[in-house]
Design a protein around this motif. Structure first.
Motif, PDB file in Angstrom:
ATOM      1  N   LYS A   1      26.550  18.550  68.721  1.00  0.00           N
ATOM      2  CA  LYS A   1      26.486  20.005  68.895  1.00  0.00           C
ATOM      3  C   LYS A   1      26.483  20.705  67.534  1.00  0.00           C
ATOM      4  N   ALA A   2      27.265  20.189  66.597  1.00  0.00           N
ATOM      5  CA  ALA A   2      27.316  20.784  65.252  1.00  0.00           C
ATOM      6  C   ALA A   2      25.950  20.649  64.565  1.00  0.00           C
ATOM      7  N   ALA A   3      25.283  19.518  64.804  1.00  0.00           N
ATOM      8  CA  ALA A   3      23.949  19.312  64.203  1.00  0.00           C
ATOM      9  C   ALA A   3      22.973  20.347  64.761  1.00  0.00           C
ATOM     10  N   GLY A   4      23.049  20.588  66.071  1.00  0.00           N
ATOM     11  CA  GLY A   4      22.177  21.593  66.702  1.00  0.00           C
ATOM     12  C   GLY A   4      22.446  22.984  66.155  1.00  0.00           C
ATOM     13  N   ALA A   5      23.740  23.316  65.994  1.00  0.00           N
ATOM     14  CA  ALA A   5      24.111  24.650  65.488  1.00  0.00           C
ATOM     15  C   ALA A   5      23.661  24.812  64.037  1.00  0.00           C
ATOM     16  N   PHE A   6      23.741  23.736  63.272  1.00  0.00           N
ATOM     17  CA  PHE A   6      23.248  23.766  61.884  1.00  0.00           C
ATOM     18  C   PHE A   6      21.755  24.108  61.873  1.00  0.00           C
ATOM     19  N   GLY A   7      20.989  23.422  62.737  1.00  0.00           N
ATOM     20  CA  GLY A   7      19.539  23.653  62.809  1.00  0.00           C
ATOM     21  C   GLY A   7      19.206  25.092  63.179  1.00  0.00           C
ATOM     22  N   GLU A   8      19.939  25.625  64.164  1.00  0.00           N
ATOM     23  CA  GLU A   8      19.693  27.010  64.601  1.00  0.00           C
ATOM     24  C   GLU A   8      19.925  27.984  63.450  1.00  0.00           C
TER      25      GLU A   8
ATOM     26  N   GLU B   1      25.033  25.059  51.969  1.00  0.00           N
ATOM     27  CA  GLU B   1      26.064  25.968  52.493  1.00  0.00           C
ATOM     28  C   GLU B   1      26.133  25.914  54.030  1.00  0.00           C
ATOM     29  N   ILE B   2      24.961  25.939  54.655  1.00  0.00           N
ATOM     30  CA  ILE B   2      24.947  25.983  56.129  1.00  0.00           C
ATOM     31  C   ILE B   2      25.389  24.643  56.714  1.00  0.00           C
ATOM     32  N   MET B   3      24.890  23.541  56.131  1.00  0.00           N
ATOM     33  CA  MET B   3      25.276  22.238  56.682  1.00  0.00           C
ATOM     34  C   MET B   3      26.776  22.003  56.488  1.00  0.00           C
ATOM     35  N   ALA B   4      27.290  22.319  55.294  1.00  0.00           N
ATOM     36  CA  ALA B   4      28.725  22.096  55.020  1.00  0.00           C
ATOM     37  C   ALA B   4      29.590  22.880  56.012  1.00  0.00           C
ATOM     38  N   LYS B   5      29.147  24.094  56.343  1.00  0.00           N
ATOM     39  CA  LYS B   5      29.911  24.922  57.290  1.00  0.00           C
ATOM     40  C   LYS B   5      29.991  24.249  58.670  1.00  0.00           C
ATOM     41  N   HIS B   6      28.867  23.716  59.137  1.00  0.00           N
ATOM     42  CA  HIS B   6      28.872  23.121  60.478  1.00  0.00           C
ATOM     43  C   HIS B   6      29.557  21.754  60.488  1.00  0.00           C
ATOM     44  N   LEU B   7      29.472  21.020  59.380  1.00  0.00           N
ATOM     45  CA  LEU B   7      30.226  19.762  59.292  1.00  0.00           C
ATOM     46  C   LEU B   7      31.714  20.063  59.371  1.00  0.00           C
ATOM     47  N   ASP B   8      32.124  21.045  58.585  1.00  0.00           N
ATOM     48  CA  ASP B   8      33.542  21.411  58.517  1.00  0.00           C
ATOM     49  C   ASP B   8      34.057  21.881  59.884  1.00  0.00           C
ATOM     50  N   SER B   9      33.171  22.507  60.670  1.00  0.00           N
ATOM     51  CA  SER B   9      33.604  23.005  61.989  1.00  0.00           C
ATOM     52  C   SER B   9      34.045  21.853  62.891  1.00  0.00           C
ATOM     53  N   THR B  10      33.505  20.655  62.665  1.00  0.00           N
ATOM     54  CA  THR B  10      33.916  19.506  63.497  1.00  0.00           C
ATOM     55  C   THR B  10      35.368  19.135  63.185  1.00  0.00           C
TER      56      THR B  10
END
Ligand code: BEZ
Length: 327
Positions: free
Chosen positions: A45-52, A261-270
């Motif tokens: 889900k985090a990967a999908g949110a990163f893509g969006e 920046e965007i990928m790090a944010k979504h990784l961190d959200s996990t």
């Protein structure tokens, strides 16, 4: 404006607009991102949110197609594809990375983290972040940040009252060296096995127990074929967001900064999701009626020390991470 000049301007303007639109299309890039986790998993889900978010912030210049559930192969194969540039991105267990770059094995030091919140602090530390700098040279990938899954437990078909009960048993492990060593030291027969094979192996007795986290123990119903959860929290289970170094080289500095920046944010959200979710996952596991045996480091006797003595030679990062954890 004369009629002829107006028409000329119109034609030239339209041609320029068409060229720009064409250029927009030519520059649009769809990154392929692979993972081993299934679609409903927190990482997927985090990967999908990163893509969006990347698609929105880049104005459509970049998008991400996510390939979950090992569609592109196992992690070893995906890492190879990242190295050649055949794959652009992956969210991958540190387990696989540690098979190529043993320094990362330090994250699996038994009881490095006291609990899931402590694991989050370790992953967000400068010591952990600085390890990523070695990845381009040592593995041909760029690490943009860490994510996490839950802490590791032992789920057994038979009742377990001491570590002696595990001796000689076949225990499913994720395929990587640090965990293999841990279970070897305990006198068990560690059995490397990818996630999709685990349910059947536990159900049909191909393995006696599995090394697993609470989320998947609950969601993938491993409790259906087990009698005991040894709630040991013995290891953390970090994940890393990777980009092919070859692909990275072809991006502008501005685009790299945006993607980072965007990928790090979504990784961190996990990481946040597991800190918030671990107690609920445990409640759900308990609701199945399975026996939950709470143990601490003493349960494993001297095996943590033995593991440390092996891995202090293999991973130059171990002492720094232990110091970080002790802060
Ligand atoms: C496992 O191999 O146990 C695993 C892999 C990815 C996420 C969570 C667990």
């Amino acid at each position: 404006m004369k009629k002829r000049t107006f028409i000329k301007n119109l034609v030239v303007g339209s041609a320029a607009a068409a060229m720009l639109m064409g250029a927009g299309t030519a520059f649009a890039k769809e990154f392929r991102l692979g993972l081993i986790t299934p679609p409903p998993h927190i990482w997927t889900k985090a990967a999908g949110a990163f893509g969006e978010e990347l698609k929105g912030k880049s104005g459509g210049k970049y998008s991400v197609k996510v390939f979950p559930s090992r569609q592109l192969g196992n992690e070893a194969q995906m890492l190879q594809q990242l190295q050649t540039g055949a794959l652009d991105m992956a969210f991958m267990t540190i387990a696989e990375v540690s098979n190529r770059v043993p320094d990362f094995g330090a994250f699996y030091a038994p009881y490095l983290a006291r609990d899931i919140a402590h694991a989050a602090k370790i992953l967000r530390s400068k010591t952990a972040t600085s390890l990523l700098a070695s990845l381009p040279a040592k593995a041909g990938v760029v690490g943009l940040g860490y994510g996490s899954a839950g802490l590791r437990q032992v789920i057994s078909r038979d009742p377990i009252s001491s570590a002696d009960d595990l001796k000689g048993k076949k225990i499913r492990i994720t395929p990587f060296e640090p965990i293999k060593d841990f279970y070897k030291i305990l006198g068990t027969a560690p059995t490397p096995m990818p996630l999709p094979a685990v349910y059947d192996a536990l159900a049909n007795g191909q393995v006696d127990a599995i090394d697993m986290d609470l989320e998947l123990t609950w969601k993938l119903k491993y409790t259906e074929h087990a009698k005991t959860v040894v709630l040991s929290n013995h290891m953390m289970f970090p994940m890393v967001g990777l980009v092919s170094a070859r692909v990275w080289k072809g991006l502008s500095i501005e685009d790299r900064a945006m993607i980072r920046e965007i990928m790090a944010k979504h990784l961190d959200s996990t990481i946040d999701k597991y800190v918030a979710g671990e107690a609920k996952f445990l409640e759900e596991v308990k609701k199945t009626g399975i026996d939950v045996k709470v143990v601490g480091p003493d349960f494993f006797g001297t095996s943590t020390d033995q593991w440390n003595s092996i891995w202090s030679k293999r991973s130059s990062a171990l002492s720094a991470l232990r110091k970080e954890a002790a802060k």
